[in-house]
Motif scaffolding. Structure first.
Motif, PDB file in Angstrom:
ATOM      1  N   LEU A 179       0.675  -0.883   0.155  1.00 33.66           N
ATOM      2  CA  LEU A 179       0.342  -0.517   0.513  1.00 33.66           C
ATOM      3  C   LEU A 179       0.771   1.222  -0.163  1.00 33.66           C
ATOM      4  N   SER A 180       1.893   1.209   0.506  1.00 33.84           N
ATOM      5  CA  SER A 180       3.521   2.158   0.328  1.00 33.84           C
ATOM      6  C   SER A 180       4.369   1.536   0.634  1.00 33.84           C
ATOM      7  N   GLY A 181       5.488   2.718   0.383  1.00 40.19           N
ATOM      8  CA  GLY A 181       6.585   1.304   0.512  1.00 40.19           C
ATOM      9  C   GLY A 181       6.986   0.631  -0.544  1.00 40.19           C
ATOM     10  N   LYS A 185       3.874  -1.241  -5.500  1.00 40.99           N
ATOM     11  CA  LYS A 185       2.914  -0.460  -6.527  1.00 40.99           C
ATOM     12  C   LYS A 185       1.196  -0.824  -6.115  1.00 40.99           C
ATOM     13  N   PRO A 186       0.600   0.014  -5.382  1.00 39.58           N
ATOM     14  CA  PRO A 186      -0.508   0.067  -4.734  1.00 39.58           C
ATOM     15  C   PRO A 186      -1.828  -0.496  -5.500  1.00 39.58           C
ATOM     16  N   ASN A 187      -1.373  -0.483  -6.672  1.00 41.13           N
ATOM     17  CA  ASN A 187      -2.256  -1.246  -7.293  1.00 41.13           C
ATOM     18  C   ASN A 187      -1.716  -2.237  -8.284  1.00 41.13           C
ATOM     19  N   PHE A 245      12.042  -4.675   3.568  1.00 39.98           N
ATOM     20  CA  PHE A 245      11.009  -3.311   3.797  1.00 39.98           C
ATOM     21  C   PHE A 245      11.447  -2.104   3.717  1.00 39.98           C
ATOM     22  N   SER A 246      11.160  -1.109   2.728  1.00 37.66           N
ATOM     23  CA  SER A 246      11.211   0.307   2.700  1.00 37.66           C
ATOM     24  C   SER A 246      10.893   1.393   3.604  1.00 37.66           C
ATOM     25  N   VAL A 256       3.999  -0.312   3.771  1.00 40.30           N
ATOM     26  CA  VAL A 256       2.522  -1.156   4.669  1.00 40.30           C
ATOM     27  C   VAL A 256       2.215  -2.586   3.080  1.00 40.30           C
ATOM     28  N   CYS A 257       2.472  -3.497   3.970  1.00 36.69           N
ATOM     29  CA  CYS A 257       2.562  -4.686   3.444  1.00 36.69           C
ATOM     30  C   CYS A 257       0.433  -4.959   3.621  1.00 36.69           C
TER      31      CYS A 257
END
Length: 135
Positions: free
Chosen positions: A64-66, A85-87, A103-104, A108-109
């Motif tokens: 979702l992020s990073g 990419k969140p999509n 993880f950057s 958020v996974c």
């Protein structure tokens, strides 16, 4: 498709307008009805998550992020998929060992799972996973 069995990257529909993007997971976006949703965040630098396989459960992972890497092992091959990419989500079918790494900051996974939590469905030792795959 990824190299490992039926795992696959799935594009999530994105609706774009001047206010920003909206993505929706519904209907046949993923091949199962989600019975559990959870997310990982604030993962310390250098930490790993996952480190298990499921006997019957499928999961769909989205950054979702990073960003983060998903290492997939089917007992014969190893593949690394970077989610950033969140999509775009990664479908992990049952019987696949997964590890999440790199993880950057701010990653958020999001995970959509095909089943509710069931400890008996987990294979938490790689040695046991290899035996499970060789049956």
């Amino acid at each position: 498709m990824t190299k490992n069995s039926n795992n696959q990257l799935i594009e999530i529909p994105k609706i774009h307008d001047r206010r920003g993007n909206l993505s929706v997971i519904e209907g046949e976006t993923i091949p199962f009805t989600s019975k559990r949703v959870y997310y990982l965040y604030d993962v310390p630098s250098g930490s790993k998550r996952g480190g298990h396989a499921h006997k019957k459960q499928q999961e769909f992972l989205i950054a979702l992020s990073g960003s983060f890497d998903v290492i997939l092992k089917d007992g014969k091959t190893i593949e690394t998929v970077t989610l950033n990419k969140p999509n775009l989500g990664l479908l992990i079918v049952d019987g696949i060992w997964r590890e999440l790494r790199n993880f950057s900051s701010g990653a958020v996974c999001l995970v959509l799972a095909s089943g509710e939590f069931d400890e008996d469905d987990y294979i938490r030792e790689y040695k046991e996973f290899k035996l499970f795959k060789n049956r």
